[in-house]
Design an enzyme around this catalytic site. Structure first.
Site, PDB file in Angstrom:
ATOM      1  CE  LYS A 182       2.036 -12.463   1.393  1.00 39.66           C
ATOM      2  NZ  LYS A 182       3.212 -11.699   1.099  1.00 39.66           N
ATOM      3  CE  LYS A 237      -2.001  -7.154   0.605  1.00 44.44           C
ATOM      4  NZ  LYS A 237      -0.609  -6.973   0.998  1.00 44.44           N
ATOM      5  CE  LYS A 285       5.477  -6.284  -4.332  1.00 45.56           C
ATOM      6  NZ  LYS A 285       5.982  -6.600  -2.989  1.00 45.56           N
TER       7      LYS A 285
HETATM    8  N1  AQP Z   1      -2.762  -2.938  -1.172  1.00 49.03           N
HETATM    9  C1  AQP Z   1      -1.941  -2.240  -0.392  1.00 49.03           C
HETATM   10  N2  AQP Z   1      -2.337  -1.048   0.115  1.00 49.03           N
HETATM   11  C2  AQP Z   1      -1.508  -0.311   0.910  1.00 49.03           C
HETATM   12  N3  AQP Z   1      -0.249  -0.696   1.207  1.00 49.03           N
HETATM   13  C3  AQP Z   1       0.174  -1.871   0.720  1.00 49.03           C
HETATM   14  N4  AQP Z   1       1.341  -2.531   0.820  1.00 49.03           N
HETATM   15  C4  AQP Z   1       1.270  -3.696   0.120  1.00 49.03           C
HETATM   16  N5  AQP Z   1       0.078  -3.813  -0.454  1.00 49.03           N
HETATM   17  C5  AQP Z   1      -0.644  -2.707  -0.104  1.00 49.03           C
HETATM   18  C6  AQP Z   1       2.479  -2.034   1.570  1.00 49.03           C
HETATM   19  O1  AQP Z   1       3.594  -1.995   0.709  1.00 49.03           O
HETATM   20  C7  AQP Z   1       4.776  -2.238   1.478  1.00 49.03           C
HETATM   21  C8  AQP Z   1       5.593  -3.270   0.784  1.00 49.03           C
HETATM   22  O2  AQP Z   1       4.866  -4.484   0.715  1.00 49.03           O
HETATM   23  P1  AQP Z   1       5.628  -5.823   0.390  1.00 49.03           P
HETATM   24  O3  AQP Z   1       5.902  -5.905  -1.028  1.00 49.03           O
HETATM   25  O4  AQP Z   1       6.816  -5.933   1.228  1.00 49.03           O
HETATM   26  O5  AQP Z   1       4.672  -6.970   0.870  1.00 49.03           O
HETATM   27  P2  AQP Z   1       3.166  -7.266   0.727  1.00 49.03           P
HETATM   28  O6  AQP Z   1       2.427  -6.440   1.731  1.00 49.03           O
HETATM   29  O7  AQP Z   1       3.046  -8.717   0.903  1.00 49.03           O
HETATM   30  O8  AQP Z   1       2.771  -6.802  -0.760  1.00 49.03           O
HETATM   31  P3  AQP Z   1       1.789  -7.521  -1.747  1.00 49.03           P
HETATM   32  O9  AQP Z   1       1.625  -6.687  -2.926  1.00 49.03           O
HETATM   33  O10 AQP Z   1       0.530  -7.896  -1.041  1.00 49.03           O
HETATM   34  O11 AQP Z   1       2.586  -8.803  -2.194  1.00 49.03           O
HETATM   35  P4  AQP Z   1       2.107 -10.270  -2.283  1.00 49.03           P
HETATM   36  O12 AQP Z   1       1.020 -10.318  -3.286  1.00 49.03           O
HETATM   37  O13 AQP Z   1       3.345 -10.983  -2.710  1.00 49.03           O
HETATM   38  O14 AQP Z   1       1.635 -10.645  -0.918  1.00 49.03           O
HETATM   39  C9  AQP Z   1       4.328  -2.659   2.868  1.00 49.03           C
HETATM   40  O15 AQP Z   1       4.470  -1.545   3.752  1.00 49.03           O
HETATM   41  C10 AQP Z   1       2.881  -2.991   2.686  1.00 49.03           C
HETATM   42  O16 AQP Z   1       2.138  -2.729   3.857  1.00 49.03           O
END
Ligand code: AQP
Length: 348
Positions: free
Chosen positions: A115, A207, A210
């Site tokens: 990140k 992955k 968002k």
């Molecule tokens: N691609 C994914 N596959 C399975 N699980 C996922 N999670 C996130 N992306 C995937 C799970 O969703 C929960 C909430 O995630 P979060 O929003 O708290 O944080 P994150 O993992 O940082 O999500 P993003 O979408 O990847 O956000 P950005 O792009 O901002 O970094 C968690 O349980 C996570 O494991």
């Protein structure tokens, strides 16, 4: 050995574009676990500000994640749904745990490296300390089980290390305060099923996220049927038909991802999906996936829209949840203060 009552805690960041990965990796598991466990589901807005956020978008995102929880089937009356910033224990306990966690442990966190990117010096201290706040989120409730996607596994391991170090460093004080042999449980990650890591629809090595600049890389929970269909039809694939055995998915990340998504939405294993669609070409399989995804996600998106149209109702749910969360977390923090040797105001 202390026996901790089974309690589930997990969180989702209100950073916009809640997607299929969040849904399959986390939210569907929350829905299942509420049948068997006492659960707390948190909109982790303190985590969201570790990267720049627009205040207006943040507020609507907090409500949107809450709506997604409820639209997916989480019961905010039987369980607790709240946003993190309303329970100040999270931030206070995180400070204490910052003093337990070691810099060497933090330097190994791969999500920070991803990140922060190349310009690590410009990243916020909050982004660096994010996993400690996550440990505080879990340990404030002395939660025993944490359903998360695969990407959070390392953070969960850190939370376990922090809990163990606190228990060891303060063992004498924990006992002297009559709090048993260990104060914090070792929280267990719950990472199972065919979609623990949903990948981008545009690149099977990344992955689904968002923050991916391409909206076509993810299916958002708020997408309508046309958008879902168009994104699945445009999803990257390879020229071969689907294999009929799991081994045939090796080295085919995009095919593997779509089969995993299908399996998770249908409640089947990948092998069962291949038993039906082995040897099918992608246009046939994608057609079936569109029907399944629209049937599964369409009603959730519609219900989310209905819920976010009434922000006062959502805010009332969050406020009630925060009050009930505080009632669990505050005694934990009070005990932590006693263990540390702080002088605190006690009731007369
Ligand atoms: N691609 C994914 N596959 C399975 N699980 C996922 N999670 C996130 N992306 C995937 C799970 O969703 C929960 C909430 O995630 P979060 O929003 O708290 O944080 P994150 O993992 O940082 O999500 P993003 O979408 O990847 O956000 P950005 O792009 O901002 O970094 C968690 O349980 C996570 O494991």
């Amino acid at each position: 050995m202390t026996d901790f009552p089974q309690r589930v805690f997990s969180g989702v960041q209100p950073t916009g574009n809640l997607h299929l990965g969040n849904y399959l990796g986390a939210i569907t598991k929350f829905v299942d676990l509420q049948k068997t466990h006492e659960c707390l589901f948190c909109v982790v807005d303190l985590h969201a500000i570790t990267v720049p956020q627009d205040p207006v978008a943040l507020k609507s995102s907090i409500r949107e994640v809450t709506a997604a929880f409820i639209a997916s089937g989480i019961d905010p009356v039987k369980h607790i749904v709240f946003n993190q910033s309303q329970v100040s224990v999270h931030a206070e306990l995180a400070w204490v745990l910052n003093c337990v966690a070691r810099i060497g442990w933090m330097n190994r966190m791969t999500q920070f490296k991803e990140k922060a990117g190349k310009d690590r010096e410009a990243a916020s201290i909050g982004l660096y300390a994010y996993p400690v706040l996550m440990a505080a989120d879990i340990l404030a409730y002395r939660a025993t089980h944490v359903p998360v996607g695969e990407d959070q596994k390392q953070h969960l391991e850190l939370a376990r290390d922090i809990a163990q170090k606190f228990n060891t460093d303060f063992a004498a004080s924990i006992a002297a305060n009559g709090l048993g042999e260990v104060f914090f449980p070792q929280p267990e990650p719950l990472i199972q099923g065919p979609a623990t890591r949903v990948m981008s629809l545009r690149d099977g090595s990344k992955k689904m996220s968002k923050s991916d600049p391409s909206d076509n890389s993810r299916i958002n929970l708020a997408d309508d049927a046309d958008a879902i269909a168009s994104k699945i039809r445009k999803a990257k694939t390879d020229p071969e038909p689907l294999p009929s055995e799991l081994a045939g998915l090796a080295g085919r990340p995009e095919a593997d991802n779509l089969v995993g998504i299908f399996a998770a939405l249908k409640g089947e294993t990948k092998q069962q999906v291949l038993a039906t669609y082995g040897n099918a070409n992608f246009s046939t399989f994608k057609g079936a996936l569109v029907d399944l995804a629209v049937a599964s996600l369409g009603p959730i998106g519609a219900e989310m829209q209905r819920l976010v149209a009434d922000p006062a109702h959502i805010d009332a749910i969050l406020c009630d949840g925060a009050e009930r969360a505080r009632a669990i977390a505050q005694p934990t923090l009070d005990h932590v203060k006693d263990i540390l040797g702080f002088v605190r105001q006690t009731s007369l």
